[in-house]
Design a protein around this motif. Structure first.
Motif, mmCIF file in Angstrom:
data_model
loop_
_atom_site.group_PDB
_atom_site.id
_atom_site.type_symbol
_atom_site.label_atom_id
_atom_site.label_comp_id
_atom_site.label_asym_id
_atom_site.label_seq_id
_atom_site.Cartn_x
_atom_site.Cartn_y
_atom_site.Cartn_z
ATOM 1 N N PHE A 1 0.809 -1.068 -0.036
ATOM 2 C CA PHE A 1 -0.091 0.032 0.051
ATOM 3 C C PHE A 1 0.881 1.180 -0.044
ATOM 4 O O PHE A 1 1.925 1.345 0.593
ATOM 5 C CB PHE A 1 -0.730 -0.134 1.332
ATOM 6 N N ALA A 2 0.307 2.371 -0.688
ATOM 7 C CA ALA A 2 1.290 3.382 -0.884
ATOM 8 C C ALA A 2 0.329 4.887 -0.379
ATOM 9 O O ALA A 2 -0.810 4.754 -0.725
ATOM 10 C CB ALA A 2 1.627 3.710 -2.226
ATOM 11 N N VAL A 3 1.011 5.766 0.136
ATOM 12 C CA VAL A 3 0.501 7.013 0.588
ATOM 13 C C VAL A 3 1.035 7.955 -0.316
ATOM 14 O O VAL A 3 2.575 8.038 -0.382
ATOM 15 C CB VAL A 3 0.440 7.254 1.672
ATOM 16 N N ILE A 4 0.255 8.889 -1.322
ATOM 17 C CA ILE A 4 0.690 9.669 -2.209
ATOM 18 C C ILE A 4 0.229 10.924 -1.911
ATOM 19 O O ILE A 4 -0.741 11.117 -1.935
ATOM 20 C CB ILE A 4 0.277 9.093 -3.590
ATOM 21 N N ASP A 5 1.300 12.010 -1.952
ATOM 22 C CA ASP A 5 0.844 13.374 -1.676
ATOM 23 C C ASP A 5 1.432 14.107 -2.915
ATOM 24 O O ASP A 5 2.298 13.776 -3.442
ATOM 25 C CB ASP A 5 1.186 13.839 -0.481
ATOM 26 N N ARG A 6 0.769 15.238 -2.861
ATOM 27 C CA ARG A 6 1.409 16.320 -4.156
ATOM 28 C C ARG A 6 1.912 17.548 -3.304
ATOM 29 O O ARG A 6 1.653 18.655 -3.716
ATOM 30 C CB ARG A 6 0.321 16.806 -5.038
ATOM 31 N N GLY A 7 2.690 17.338 -2.224
ATOM 32 C CA GLY A 7 2.806 18.292 -1.318
ATOM 33 C C GLY A 7 4.382 18.978 -1.627
ATOM 34 O O GLY A 7 4.717 18.846 -2.815
ATOM 35 N N SER A 8 4.974 19.444 -0.474
ATOM 36 C CA SER A 8 6.345 20.023 -0.744
ATOM 37 C C SER A 8 7.464 19.195 -1.186
ATOM 38 O O SER A 8 8.557 19.472 -1.701
ATOM 39 C CB SER A 8 6.587 20.935 0.465
ATOM 40 N N GLY A 9 7.610 17.873 -0.793
ATOM 41 C CA GLY A 9 8.514 16.951 -1.242
ATOM 42 C C GLY A 9 9.588 16.897 -0.382
ATOM 43 O O GLY A 9 9.536 17.763 0.732
ATOM 44 N N ILE A 10 10.458 16.082 -0.416
ATOM 45 C CA ILE A 10 11.746 15.811 0.376
ATOM 46 C C ILE A 10 13.013 15.990 -0.466
ATOM 47 O O ILE A 10 13.289 15.601 -1.576
ATOM 48 C CB ILE A 10 11.961 14.584 1.017
ATOM 49 N N ALA A 11 13.981 16.820 0.019
ATOM 50 C CA ALA A 11 15.244 17.016 -0.590
ATOM 51 C C ALA A 11 15.840 15.857 -0.769
ATOM 52 O O ALA A 11 16.027 15.048 0.162
ATOM 53 C CB ALA A 11 16.119 18.129 0.199
ATOM 54 N N PRO A 12 16.560 15.760 -2.105
ATOM 55 C CA PRO A 12 17.422 14.316 -2.133
ATOM 56 C C PRO A 12 18.373 14.026 -1.039
ATOM 57 O O PRO A 12 18.848 12.875 -0.587
ATOM 58 C CB PRO A 12 18.192 14.833 -3.487
#
Length: 282
Positions: free
Chosen positions: A217-228
């Motif tokens: 199962f996956a939780v997907i958002d369209r938010g700010s993201g995470i720096a590499p």
């Protein structure tokens, strides 16, 4: 130096919190090293699990890393218990100060109340620390993943009305053996992170599918993201990019999933969003 003079230009809550965090760091300078060691052991354990699942090695390869994680967990619990002793003394002293200063001394009264509040906050962190460190006794049973996820999502929607959560389940996913109480903590944490990273009203998706002879199962958002540069550290204890974060949420998530024989992976791009995938054996 008088109390009034000492508190001229009194710091705000964030500064007081940062000061207490520095005090905790001085009490336990090994905290950062412990977090790094745990993160490294967890990464090695997950890599070994992946090799086992691909048939490249036997399950015996997991034992050294599982034992290492258990030992680090015991050390973590010991540090947390030690931390509670000085915190208790600080809180008791602050309470005595608050009861014994004259009512008209507003500065000293406020100072004592602030100390109590920040000690309580740190004690809450210690409680989460112990939750992370202690061995978990799982009570697993075969569970229909979609039904389980629906229940957690419904409760999350009620407590976070500003969040929009949609679901997309594969009909082919078989039963998974999980401890529903512990796994709910996993999903609730991931949904909370997604909501905090997203603007109000943005869509969060919970998706299931078959993957690697297991269920995902996956939780997907369209938010700010995470720096590499931060992706490799997100599961390390105490690592956080949030001003008020404890850095234990994803560490606890990874530990719970690992004890179910599963794994967690994160994919993210700054400004585009994040996908957290939880794989579980069937």
């Amino acid at each position: 130096m008088g109390v009034g003079r000492a508190l001229r230009g009194r710091p705000g809550p964030a500064a007081r919190r940062a000061y207490l965090d520095r005090v905790v760091a001085r009490l336990f300078p090994a905290r950062s090293q412990l977090a790094q060691e745990y993160g490294a052991a967890l990464a090695q354990r997950n890599a070994a699990l992946r090799r086992v699942q691909l048939g490249l090695s036997s399950r015996d390869a997991l034992e050294p890393w599982t034992e290492r994680l258990a030992a680090l967990g015991q050390l973590t619990a010991g540090l947390a218990h030690e931390l509670r002793n000085p915190l208790g003394s600080i809180r008791t002293s602050a309470e005595l100060l608050r009861r014994n200063v004259p009512v008209e001394n507003e500065i000293a009264t406020e100072m004592a109340a602030n100390i109590v509040d920040e000690v309580d906050r740190t004690n809450s962190l210690v409680t989460r620390f112990l939750d992370f460190a202690k061995p978990q006794s799982l009570r697993t049973k075969p569970t229909e993943l979609g039904t389980f996820l629906d229940g957690v999502v419904a409760r999350f929607r009620r407590s976070h009305p500003q969040a929009t959560v949609i679901t997309n389940y594969s009909p082919d996913v078989p039963l998974v053996s999980i401890d529903a109480e512990w796994m709910e903590r996993v999903l609730d944490n991931l949904l909370t992170n997604a909501a905090q990273a997203s603007p109000d009203g943005a869509t969060i998706t919970v998706k299931t599918q078959l993957a690697d002879n297991g269920a995902e199962f996956a939780v997907i958002d369209r938010g700010s993201g995470i720096a590499p540069k931060d992706l490799e550290s997100v599961f390390n204890p105490f690592f956080t990019t949030k001003p008020d974060g404890t850095g234990l949420g994803l560490a606890i998530v990874s530990k719970i999933v690992s004890e179910h024989g599963g794994r967690v992976a994160v994919e993210s791009s700054p400004g585009e969003g994040t996908v957290v995938r939880v794989w579980l054996p069937c």
